[in-house]
Design a protein around this motif. Structure first.
Motif, PDB file in Angstrom:
ATOM      1  N   MET A   1       0.850  -1.190   0.000  1.00 20.14           N
ATOM      2  CA  MET A   1       0.000   0.000   0.000  1.00 20.14           C
ATOM      3  C   MET A   1       0.886   1.241   0.000  1.00 20.14           C
ATOM      4  N   ASN A   2       0.589   2.175  -0.850  1.00 23.77           N
ATOM      5  CA  ASN A   2       1.342   3.430  -0.908  1.00 23.77           C
ATOM      6  C   ASN A   2       0.773   4.376   0.146  1.00 23.77           C
ATOM      7  N   THR A   3       1.551   4.628   1.194  1.00 25.21           N
ATOM      8  CA  THR A   3       1.092   5.441   2.307  1.00 25.21           C
ATOM      9  C   THR A   3       1.702   6.827   2.247  1.00 25.21           C
ATOM     10  N   ILE A   4       0.836   7.830   2.281  1.00 22.60           N
ATOM     11  CA  ILE A   4       1.290   9.223   2.325  1.00 22.60           C
ATOM     12  C   ILE A   4       1.451   9.601   3.789  1.00 22.60           C
ATOM     13  N   THR A   5       2.635  10.146   4.121  1.00 21.43           N
ATOM     14  CA  THR A   5       2.894  10.566   5.495  1.00 21.43           C
ATOM     15  C   THR A   5       3.334  12.023   5.523  1.00 21.43           C
ATOM     16  N   PHE A   6       3.124  12.648   6.661  1.00 15.65           N
ATOM     17  CA  PHE A   6       3.509  14.035   6.885  1.00 15.65           C
ATOM     18  C   PHE A   6       4.447  14.074   8.081  1.00 15.65           C
ATOM     19  N   SER A   7       5.566  14.791   7.939  1.00 17.19           N
ATOM     20  CA  SER A   7       6.505  14.918   9.053  1.00 17.19           C
ATOM     21  C   SER A   7       5.920  15.821  10.133  1.00 17.19           C
ATOM     22  N   ASP A   8       6.591  15.842  11.283  1.00 19.80           N
ATOM     23  CA  ASP A   8       6.234  16.824  12.299  1.00 19.80           C
ATOM     24  C   ASP A   8       6.450  18.213  11.717  1.00 19.80           C
ATOM     25  N   ILE A   9       5.726  19.190  12.226  1.00 15.49           N
ATOM     26  CA  ILE A   9       5.870  20.561  11.738  1.00 15.49           C
ATOM     27  C   ILE A   9       7.204  21.128  12.213  1.00 15.49           C
ATOM     28  N   ILE A  10       7.925  21.726  11.263  1.00 10.10           N
ATOM     29  CA  ILE A  10       9.245  22.313  11.519  1.00 10.10           C
ATOM     30  C   ILE A  10       9.143  23.823  11.318  1.00 10.10           C
ATOM     31  N   LYS A  11       9.691  24.598  12.249  1.00  9.73           N
ATOM     32  CA  LYS A  11       9.753  26.055  12.073  1.00  9.73           C
ATOM     33  C   LYS A  11      11.002  26.394  11.274  1.00  9.73           C
ATOM     34  N   PHE A  12      10.843  27.331  10.314  1.00 12.49           N
ATOM     35  CA  PHE A  12      11.965  27.744   9.484  1.00 12.49           C
ATOM     36  C   PHE A  12      12.584  29.030  10.006  1.00 12.49           C
ATOM     37  N   LYS A  13      13.671  29.467   9.376  1.00 10.15           N
ATOM     38  CA  LYS A  13      14.546  30.571   9.812  1.00 10.15           C
ATOM     39  C   LYS A  13      13.871  31.651  10.637  1.00 10.15           C
ATOM     40  N   SER A  14      13.000  32.423  10.033  1.00 13.86           N
ATOM     41  CA  SER A  14      12.431  33.573  10.736  1.00 13.86           C
ATOM     42  C   SER A  14      11.335  33.180  11.716  1.00 13.86           C
ATOM     43  N   GLY A  15      10.806  31.979  11.573  1.00 11.71           N
ATOM     44  CA  GLY A  15       9.716  31.546  12.438  1.00 11.71           C
ATOM     45  C   GLY A  15       8.350  31.942  11.912  1.00 11.71           C
ATOM     46  N   ALA A  16       8.307  32.762  10.854  1.00  7.90           N
ATOM     47  CA  ALA A  16       7.032  33.192  10.283  1.00  7.90           C
ATOM     48  C   ALA A  16       6.378  32.066   9.488  1.00  7.90           C
ATOM     49  N   VAL A  17       7.187  31.155   8.946  1.00 13.02           N
ATOM     50  CA  VAL A  17       6.681  30.040   8.156  1.00 13.02           C
ATOM     51  C   VAL A  17       7.164  28.740   8.773  1.00 13.02           C
ATOM     52  N   SER A  18       6.290  27.773   8.814  1.00 13.48           N
ATOM     53  CA  SER A  18       6.677  26.433   9.242  1.00 13.48           C
ATOM     54  C   SER A  18       6.116  25.447   8.234  1.00 13.48           C
ATOM     55  N   GLY A  19       6.568  24.205   8.301  1.00 12.11           N
ATOM     56  CA  GLY A  19       6.125  23.249   7.307  1.00 12.11           C
ATOM     57  C   GLY A  19       6.220  21.813   7.762  1.00 12.11           C
ATOM     58  N   SER A  20       5.492  20.966   7.035  1.00  7.15           N
ATOM     59  CA  SER A  20       5.500  19.530   7.260  1.00  7.15           C
ATOM     60  C   SER A  20       5.812  18.883   5.914  1.00  7.15           C
ATOM     61  N   PHE A  21       6.885  18.101   5.852  1.00  6.08           N
ATOM     62  CA  PHE A  21       7.281  17.485   4.587  1.00  6.08           C
ATOM     63  C   PHE A  21       6.388  16.287   4.280  1.00  6.08           C
ATOM     64  N   VAL A  22       6.122  16.083   3.002  1.00  7.39           N
ATOM     65  CA  VAL A  22       5.208  15.053   2.529  1.00  7.39           C
ATOM     66  C   VAL A  22       6.015  13.937   1.878  1.00  7.39           C
ATOM     67  N   GLU A  23       5.700  12.686   2.233  1.00  8.44           N
ATOM     68  CA  GLU A  23       6.385  11.536   1.633  1.00  8.44           C
ATOM     69  C   GLU A  23       5.388  10.427   1.336  1.00  8.44           C
ATOM     70  N   GLN A  24       5.779   9.553   0.423  1.00  8.23           N
ATOM     71  CA  GLN A  24       5.021   8.343   0.152  1.00  8.23           C
ATOM     72  C   GLN A  24       6.005   7.183   0.202  1.00  8.23           C
ATOM     73  N   ASP A  25       5.725   6.214   1.041  1.00  6.93           N
ATOM     74  CA  ASP A  25       6.639   5.086   1.248  1.00  6.93           C
ATOM     75  C   ASP A  25       8.048   5.567   1.592  1.00  6.93           C
ATOM     76  N   GLU A  26       8.114   6.585   2.451  1.00  9.41           N
ATOM     77  CA  GLU A  26       9.359   7.153   2.970  1.00  9.41           C
ATOM     78  C   GLU A  26      10.236   7.819   1.909  1.00  9.41           C
ATOM     79  N   LYS A  27       9.627   8.247   0.806  1.00  9.72           N
ATOM     80  CA  LYS A  27      10.351   8.965  -0.256  1.00  9.72           C
ATOM     81  C   LYS A  27       9.540  10.188  -0.671  1.00  9.72           C
ATOM     82  N   PRO A  28      10.225  11.235  -1.167  1.00  8.60           N
ATOM     83  CA  PRO A  28       9.481  12.379  -1.698  1.00  8.60           C
ATOM     84  C   PRO A  28       8.568  11.926  -2.846  1.00  8.60           C
ATOM     85  N   ILE A  29       7.415  12.552  -2.956  1.00  8.72           N
ATOM     86  CA  ILE A  29       6.449  12.201  -3.995  1.00  8.72           C
ATOM     87  C   ILE A  29       6.745  13.011  -5.246  1.00  8.72           C
TER      88      ILE A  29
END
Length: 170
Positions: A1-29
């Motif tokens: 099964m191809n599972t889409i996962t989201f990482s924990d939210i990470i704060k970037f440099k200035s702190g104004a933007v944060s993000g969660s990386f997206v993967e499928q089967d532990e690889k970038p999609i």
């Protein structure tokens, strides 16, 4: 099964933007889109380049819709107003925006490396894109798409120019 996962939210440099990386089967999609019209070609705004793409029913965007559903269904992210990956309007149809990075590679119709200057208004392209991350800024959120490779097929001057003669794949 191809599972889409989201990482924990990470704060970037200035702190104004944060993000969660997206993967499928532990690889970038990654997603390949062939024979797509870029009505504005490569656009620049605030020293950032991007490309808007007009999508047709023949383009398989199911993975994008799966990622979008995953973001919307995440209860922890329900407080954010989500910007859809695919924007739809009566005038322009379905459109998708991809971001150009310093690592983006550009090719001409013969698969030879070229520069982004070839990608002008109303061109037919094939692309390799990567679903980069879910971004969060203030009360807004969305999914960013990174352009890995772009192949220019031809400039479109009229509806008759839409056909393709060769299809070497990126």
């Amino acid at each position: 099964m191809n599972t889409i996962t989201f990482s924990d939210i990470i704060k970037f440099k200035s702190g104004a933007v944060s993000g969660s990386f997206v993967e499928q089967d532990e690889k970038p999609i990654q997603l390949k889109l062939e024979s797509v019209v870029a009505p504005l070609g490569l656009s620049q705004f605030n020293n950032r380049s991007s490309m808007i793409l007009n999508l047709e029913e023949s383009h398989d965007i199911s993975i994008l819709l799966d990622v979008q559903a995953g973001v919307k269904d995440n209860d922890a992210w329900s407080k954010y107003e989500f910007t859809p990956i695919i924007k739809t309007s009566e005038k322009y149809g379905k459109q998708l925006k991809v971001n150009v990075t310093d690592d983006t590679k550009f090719f001409d119709s013969h698969c030879k490396p070229t520069t982004e200057t070839l990608f002008k208004c109303r061109c037919l392209v094939s692309l390799l894109i990567e679903i980069n991350m879910v971004w969060f800024r203030g009360k807004q959120s969305g999914v960013s798409l990174k352009l890995l490779q772009a192949k220019h097929h031809k400039d479109i001057k009229s509806k008759l120019d839409f056909g393709l003669s060769d299809q070497c794949l990126i």
